[in-house]
Motif scaffolding. Structure first.
Motif, short mmCIF file in Angstrom:
data_model
loop_
_atom_site.label_atom_id
_atom_site.label_comp_id
_atom_site.label_asym_id
_atom_site.label_seq_id
_atom_site.Cartn_x
_atom_site.Cartn_y
_atom_site.Cartn_z
N ARG A 611 0.95 -1.27 -0.01
CA ARG A 611 0.02 -0.04 -0.19
C ARG A 611 0.96 1.33 0.01
O ARG A 611 0.46 2.35 -0.59
CB ARG A 611 -0.92 -0.01 1.17
N GLU A 612 1.87 1.29 0.73
CA GLU A 612 2.77 2.47 0.78
C GLU A 612 3.38 2.39 -0.71
O GLU A 612 3.55 3.85 -1.03
CB GLU A 612 4.16 2.25 1.62
N ASN A 613 3.91 1.50 -1.42
CA ASN A 613 4.33 1.66 -2.64
C ASN A 613 3.14 2.42 -3.42
O ASN A 613 3.81 3.25 -4.15
CB ASN A 613 4.61 0.24 -3.27
N VAL A 617 3.89 6.08 -5.32
CA VAL A 617 3.55 6.31 -6.83
C VAL A 617 2.50 7.47 -7.04
O VAL A 617 2.88 8.29 -7.99
CB VAL A 617 3.38 5.14 -7.49
N GLN A 618 1.55 7.55 -6.30
CA GLN A 618 0.56 8.71 -6.33
C GLN A 618 0.99 9.91 -5.83
O GLN A 618 0.19 10.91 -5.92
CB GLN A 618 -0.78 8.24 -5.92
N GLY A 619 2.23 10.09 -5.35
CA GLY A 619 2.68 11.44 -4.63
C GLY A 619 2.56 11.74 -3.35
O GLY A 619 3.00 12.89 -3.08
N MET A 620 2.15 10.77 -2.81
CA MET A 620 1.92 10.91 -1.33
C MET A 620 3.17 10.47 -0.34
O MET A 620 4.09 9.55 -1.00
CB MET A 620 0.96 10.09 -0.48
N PHE A 621 3.51 10.72 0.72
CA PHE A 621 4.89 10.27 1.48
C PHE A 621 4.15 9.43 2.83
O PHE A 621 4.16 10.19 3.81
CB PHE A 621 5.64 11.37 1.86
N PRO A 622 3.86 8.02 3.02
CA PRO A 622 3.34 7.73 4.00
C PRO A 622 4.66 7.55 4.98
O PRO A 622 5.82 7.05 4.75
CB PRO A 622 2.92 6.16 3.66
N MET A 655 10.90 12.21 -9.49
CA MET A 655 10.85 12.59 -8.08
C MET A 655 10.28 11.43 -7.33
O MET A 655 10.53 11.53 -6.13
CB MET A 655 9.86 14.02 -7.75
N LEU A 656 9.97 10.38 -7.92
CA LEU A 656 9.54 9.09 -7.30
C LEU A 656 10.69 8.59 -6.56
O LEU A 656 10.65 8.07 -5.37
CB LEU A 656 8.82 8.06 -8.38
N GLU A 657 11.69 8.70 -7.23
CA GLU A 657 13.13 7.93 -6.54
C GLU A 657 13.33 8.83 -5.18
O GLU A 657 13.68 8.04 -4.45
CB GLU A 657 14.23 7.93 -7.74
N VAL A 658 13.06 10.01 -5.49
CA VAL A 658 13.59 10.77 -4.10
C VAL A 658 12.57 10.55 -3.16
O VAL A 658 13.01 10.20 -1.98
CB VAL A 658 13.28 12.45 -4.37
#
Length: 700
Positions: A611-613, A617-622, A655-658
């Motif tokens: 779920r965190e993955n 990907v959708q731009g959130m930071f769990p 930015m996904l990698e960051v």
């Protein structure tokens, strides 16, 4: 039921450019059908006139009926034998099925149906197939790989959402009875989810009418074989046909509801059971049998859909729908289901046994009719012999007894038979012993029927065939040979599903206009969500996942697992022992457990990591928490970053990698903090006295 209607093929006024109201009043918008007809040359436009369309279709329908009648009579004979009505035959003069009369009043005419259980067993084994369709990428590019993934998941969803397994079972039944089965793959704009509502006003009643606008959906219909009329019975494949007529009987109210036109009723027929007028059965049974006959239907009409491929005269082909001499629809072919998005006939067919150069396949039940007739005759002759032995036959001198009394009472227990003085008494006829050839012939016929049907005693009677030792190896070999006899038909079904799957993808690519969402259960019981559009369907290269569908039975699967457990293939190469995950997987394969639920603690952490993955990907930071299994989380995050899909998304959004790197660093910080806490608990603070060693009585 055919779902063709004017809404499916008509033009969409919402797609047209906006015009001022006065221009709309002066220039009414032409429909897509009218535009196509007006673009043709005058000679072709004449062939689109209603009178010409009705005359052409009625003439073609009559010609195709006459050409197909010999095949149709064979289908009816096959179905009669499957139903147990086995004393009928084809009359070549009247071109109909006639009942074979009895030769004598005492003749036994019982039916010992061997055809039906063999065909039912074939249908059951073929219906057990679960062909898994997959879409192969055209190239190794990221877009093609994702397109193939979308196509594979879309095929899987269509297979279950459209109930393909049940419809395939209907096609197999028609295939086993007539030799050929059909799918009709169309697109229905009036199905699917509702995404908008349009409010209009009725000019007559001035009342508001709410019209639901749906996104449309695939519609797959298992078409009965007698409803299909190709342009020639000697064009082997659907792709070889220039046109096909799909004729189906509808109620008048149903025609008006679908096409919006009220047509007059016409003479139509249907099949039903009728009591036989000649004796069927043996002594004491009388009439008692039934035949399949045709009867008239009230308030019905035959709707004929004429599908014609594009030609030089008609560049977009033709779809003409006629009922009771009236045109319900005329226009171009609506469905681009051919190669490279070309307009083509939306039909796919499967043959039980292919016949080169002939459109209609051959069924196994047709081969079983001659031995079935002989088997019935053999069993009935044996029954007549038993009747003669049990009831008895008598000889007497003429005028020595009352013949009526002898006939009525000769077989009664304790009957007294008087005879005239001076004559010899009546005597019972001594029957010879039944020849052994009867039993030999019966075994020969049963063996012949087993060979012709491709179903052995192991499948039909759940017992080892004669000549086998009954061991596991012998039974496995017998079952493999049994499946080999069905492999040709099973291969035809696989190709049939592949061709249908290609048409399903082409229909979605042509008619899906808005983004849609695919949901599936992925690895570790995690719901995967994927957004897609028609542009994502770049490949329609559909294949069947390589596995033997016929040989996949629970018993064989368990035996395979037991064989694998004795090999090093299931052992961990590093430790030489079986891992817990592999053990759970083997338990799942033999249906004694579910491997995904064996380790509940790890399963919960894995699901959360997945779920965190998706959130990242959708731009959130769990944010990780202290009670996470940080090592397991980091493993799932890193595994996801190694996938092809992630590389494609990272190329579009660096930015996904960051975000992933920062998230993983938080997990590492928690691991480091936990290590520091352990060290602080074991090591003494600076300046404190050291701990005594365990040998001196200190704490460990």
């Amino acid at each position: 039921m055919s779902l063709l209607n004017l809404n499916i093929f008509g033009g969409n006024s919402r797609d047209a450019p906006m015009q001022p109201p006065q221009m709309q009043a002066q220039q009414p918008q032409m429909s897509q059908q009218d535009k196509y007809i007006s673009s043709l040359d005058p000679q072709a436009q004449m062939e689109f006139q209603d009178d010409a369309v009705v005359a052409m279709i009625q003439k073609e329908f009559k010609r195709r009926q006459d050409e197909r009648r010999p095949f149709e009579l064979q289908w009816r004979l096959n179905q009669a034998f499957l139903e147990g009505n086995q004393y009928v035959d084809i009359n070549p003069v009247s071109m109909a099925l006639d009942e074979i009369p009895k030769m004598f009043w005492w003749q036994e005419r019982e039916v010992f149906n061997i055809v039906a259980p063999n065909i039912e067993m074939r249908s059951a084994k073929l219906g057990r197939m679960r062909p898994i369709l997959k879409c192969r990428p055209g190239t190794g590019e990221q877009q093609d790989v994702r397109s193939a993934k979308v196509g594979t998941q879309l095929l899987k969803n269509n297979y279950y959402d459209e109930g393909i397994q049940l419809k395939l079972g209907d096609v197999i039944c028609w295939m086993e009875a007539c030799g050929t089965g059909f799918f009709k793959n169309t697109w229905n704009r009036n199905s699917g989810k509702i995404f908008a509502k349009m409010i209009s006003q009725d000019p007559n009643t001035m009342q508001e009418i709410a019209e639901e606008i749906r996104e449309g959906n695939l519609d797959v219909v298992a078409v009965p074989t007698p409803e299909i009329y190709p342009d020639s019975c000697y064009h082997q494949e659907v792709t070889n046909c220039r046109s096909i007529i799909h004729a189906k009987t509808y109620h008048l109210d149903e025609i008006e509801e679908i096409w919006g036109t009220r047509v007059p009723a016409e003479q139509t027929t249907a099949m039903q059971l009728q009591r036989s007028m000649t004796g069927i059965g043996g002594l004491g049974y009388g009439l008692g049998g039934f035949n399949i006959v045709t009867t008239k239907l009230e308030n019905h009409a035959v709707v004929m859909e004429y599908w014609e491929i594009p030609t030089k005269k008609f560049s977009q082909g033709r779809l003409l729908i006629v009922a009771s001499g009236r045109v319900l629809y005329k226009g171009p072919l609506p469905f681009p289901v051919g190669e490279d998005g070309q307009l083509a006939l939306p039909f796919t067919k499967v043959d039980c046994i292919r016949r080169p150069g002939i459109f209609w396949g051959k069924t196994v039940s047709e081969r079983l009719i001659p031995p079935q007739r002989r088997y019935n005759a053999l069993r009935n002759r044996k029954a007549e012999y038993l009747n003669r032995c049990s009831i008895g036959q008598w000889t007497y001198e003429e005028n020595s007894v009352d013949e009526e009394y002898l006939e009525d009472n000769a077989g009664a227990p304790g009957a007294i038979i008087p005879f005239k003085k001076g004559f010899n008494r009546p005597e019972h006829v001594q029957n010879d012993q039944l020849p052994a050839a009867f039993d030999t012939e019966e075994r020969t016929l049963l063996n012949e029927i087993s060979i012709l049907s491709g179903v052995s005693e192991l499948s039909r009677q759940s017992q080892a065939p004669s000549g086998t030792s009954g061991s596991g190896v012998s039974l496995a070999i017998a079952l493999e040979q049994d499946d080999t006899r069905l492999s040709t038909t099973a291969g035809n079904i696989e190709q049939f599903i592949v061709q249908s799957g290609k048409q399903w993808l082409r229909l979605h690519k042509a008619f899906v206009k808005l983004p849609r969402t695919l949901r599936s259960i992925g690895r570790n019981n995690v719901v995967e969500v994927m957004d897609w559009t028609a542009g994502d369907l770049r490949s329609d290269d559909v294949v069947v996942e390589s596995f033997s569908a016929l040989a996949e039975s629970p018993a064989q699967r368990r035996q395979m697992v037991f064989d694998l457990m004795g090999t090093p293939l299931v052992l961990d190469p590093e430790t030489g022992k079986m891992t817990k995950e592999m053990q759970s997987k083997l338990l799942e394969m033999i249906e004694l457990g579910h491997w995904e639920a064996t380790d509940d603690d790890n399963e919960v952490h894995i699901n959360k990591a997945e779920r965190e993955n998706r959130d990242i990907v959708q731009g959130m930071f769990p944010m990780p928490v202290t009670y996470d299994d940080h090592v397991l989380h980091m493993s799932r995050h890193n595994n996801y970053r190694l996938t092809v899909d992630y590389e494609a998304m990272k190329a579009q959004n660096p930015m996904l990698e960051v975000l992933f790197q920062q998230h993983v660093q938080v997990h590492m910080a928690y691991i480091g903090l936990h290590a520091q806490q352990l060290v602080s608990q074991i090591m003494p603070p600076p300046g404190a006295p050291g701990l005594l060693p365990p040998a001196a009585g200190g704490m460990v």
